[in-house]
Design an enzyme around this catalytic site. Structure first.
Site, PDB file in Angstrom:
ATOM      1  N   SER A  52      47.432  48.918  39.166  1.00  0.00           N
ATOM      2  CA  SER A  52      46.305  48.188  38.588  1.00  0.00           C
ATOM      3  C   SER A  52      45.986  46.873  39.293  1.00  0.00           C
ATOM      4  O   SER A  52      44.858  46.384  39.203  1.00  0.00           O
ATOM      5  CB  SER A  52      46.552  47.923  37.094  1.00  0.00           C
ATOM      6  OG  SER A  52      47.743  47.191  36.900  1.00  0.00           O
ATOM      7  N   HIS A 294      46.319  40.007  34.860  1.00  0.00           N
ATOM      8  CA  HIS A 294      45.878  40.752  36.040  1.00  0.00           C
ATOM      9  C   HIS A 294      44.912  39.891  36.845  1.00  0.00           C
ATOM     10  O   HIS A 294      44.326  38.937  36.313  1.00  0.00           O
ATOM     11  CB  HIS A 294      45.188  42.061  35.632  1.00  0.00           C
ATOM     12  CG  HIS A 294      46.130  43.178  35.357  1.00  0.00           C
ATOM     13  ND1 HIS A 294      46.933  43.206  34.243  1.00  0.00           N
ATOM     14  CD2 HIS A 294      46.408  44.315  36.054  1.00  0.00           C
ATOM     15  CE1 HIS A 294      47.667  44.307  34.255  1.00  0.00           C
ATOM     16  NE2 HIS A 294      47.377  45.000  35.345  1.00  0.00           N
TER      17      HIS A 294
END
Length: 315
Positions: A52, A294
Site C-alpha cells: 500500500s 500512509h
C-alpha cells in the site's frame, strides 16, 4: 503496508475518541516539484511491485484492477513513469494494498477481487522494476494498532504520572534477548532474497530497485504529541523497527546486486507528526487525502523524486 490498517485503525479511533473525551509532493501545498527532466533508463516496460505504500490508497482517484488493491493515479510509480516519458502501454503497476512477499509469487485475495502474482507482470522485455515490500511481512500495521491502543491507555492513566513505563507496547514484542519483530524482519529478508533472484531471472535486462519506507515517526518522541496516540517509548520502538526493516531491505538489495532507494532520509523531517502542509505521512486521523499512517500526495511525490534521482544517477 497493509491498508486494512484503515479498517483496524478506524476501530481504534472509535475507542480512542472516547478516551480523548475523557482526557485524547509536493502537491502544491508546501514543497513544489523541482521539474527536473529525467532521461528514461532505457526503452521498454516499467513494472511497479509493492504494497500500500506503493499503491497509495486514497491519495487520488483509484485506478486499475482489482479495485481491492486501492491503487492511486498519484502514486509514486505513476509519477515516475510520467517523468520518464514511459508510454501507458509500457507501464504496469501491479502493487496491491496488503501485499506481502508471498503475494509477489502467488495470487492475493482482497476485499474486492484477486490480484495476480505480481511477478507475473515481468518479462524479458522489462527494463525497469521498483519493489516496495516488507512492511506486511512483519505485521507493522498490526504493531501500530496494538501500540495505539496501549498508548491511549497510557494517556488515560496520566501519561506517566502514575506509571513509569513509557514503552508499554515494546514489552509485548521484546523480552530480554527475544525480539519477535527482529525475527520477522530476518524471515522477510530471506523471502526478499528469493524474490529478487526470481525478478532477475524473469527480467534479466531490467534495472531493479528496492524502495525503502519513508519516515513515519520523528527522531524525538516528544515531538509526536497526540497525533499518533503513542507512549513516548513506543514512538522510539516503532521508529527503530522501521529503520531495522529498511536496513534489511538495503542489505538484501546489495547482496542481490540490485539498486536501493532510500526514501527514509529525505522524509525524516516530513513524518506523520509534522505540520499538515509539511508531512509526507498522514497520522491516525488524516488531514490530507490518504489512508491513516500512509503517504499523502506530497509523500508519493517525494518518493517519486527520490526514485528518479536514484535511477538517473545510475545512468
Amino acid at each position: 503496508m497493509k491498508t486494512s490498517v484503515q479498517a483496524g485503525v478506524a476501530g481504534l479511533l472509535a475507542c480512542g475518541t472516547l478516551l480523548t473525551v475523557v482526557l485524547v509532493a509536493r502537491d502544491g501545498d508546501g514543497d513544489s516539484h523541482t521539474g527536473v527532466a529525467y532521461a528514461a533508463p532505457s526503452k521498454g516496460p516499467y513494472v511497479a511491485i509493492g504494497d500500500s505504500y506503493t499503491a497509495a490508497p486514497g491519495v487520488t482517484d483509484p485506478t486499475g484492477t482489482p479495485a481491492g488493491c486501492d491503487r492511486s493515479t498519484g502514486n509514486y510509480p505513476s509519477l515516475v513513469a510520467a517523468e520518464l516519458g514511459i508510454k501507458a502501454g509500457d507501464f504496469h503497476d501491479v502493487s496491491c494494498s496488503g501485499a506481502t512477499t508471498t503475494d509477489l509469487t502467488a495470487a492475493q485475495k482482497t476485499d474486492d477481487g484477486t490480484n495476480s502474482p505480481q511477478l507475473k507482470a515481468l518479462s524479458s522485455d522489462t527494463r525497469l522494476v521498483t519493489i516496495g515490500i516488507g512492511g506486511n511481512d512483519i505485521d507493522f500495521s498490526s504493531m501500530i494498532k496494538r501500540c495505539v491502543g496501549m498508548g491511549a491507555l497510557y494517556q488515560l492513566t496520566g501519561s506517566g504520572k502514575y506509571f513509569t513505563e513509557d514503552a508499554p507496547c515494546e514489552r509485548e514484542y521484546v523480552n530480554g534477548d527475544s525480539d519477535k519483530v527482529k525475527q520477522k524482519i530476518s524471515t522477510a529478508g530471506d523471502r526478499l532474497t528469493r524474490v529478487l533472484t526470481e525478478v532477475k531471472h524473469r527480467a534479466p535486462e531490467a534495472r531493479v530497485y528496492v524502495v525503502s519506507y519513508p519516515a513515519i515517526l520523528p527522531s524525538n518522541s516528544a515531538d509526536c504529541g497526540r497525533d499518533m496516540s503513542l507512549a513516548p517509548g513506543d514512538v522510539s520502538f516503532l521508529r527503530e523497527k522501521e529503520q531495522q526493516l529498511n536496513t534489511m531491505l538495503r542489505q538484501r538489495a546489495s547482496e542481490a546486486g540490485v539498486g536501493y532507494v532510500d526514501t527514509y532520509t529525505p522524509s525524516a523531517d516530513h513524518n506523520a507528526c509534522t505540520a499538515k502542509d509539511t508531512r509526507w505521512i498522514e497520522p491516525l486521523v488524516p488531514e490530507n487525502p490518504a489512508a491513516p499512517v500512509h503517504p499523502n500526495a506530497r509523500g508519493e511525490r517525494g518518493m517519486a523524486d527520490t526514485v528518479l534521482r536514484t535511477v538517473k544517477s545510475a545512468l
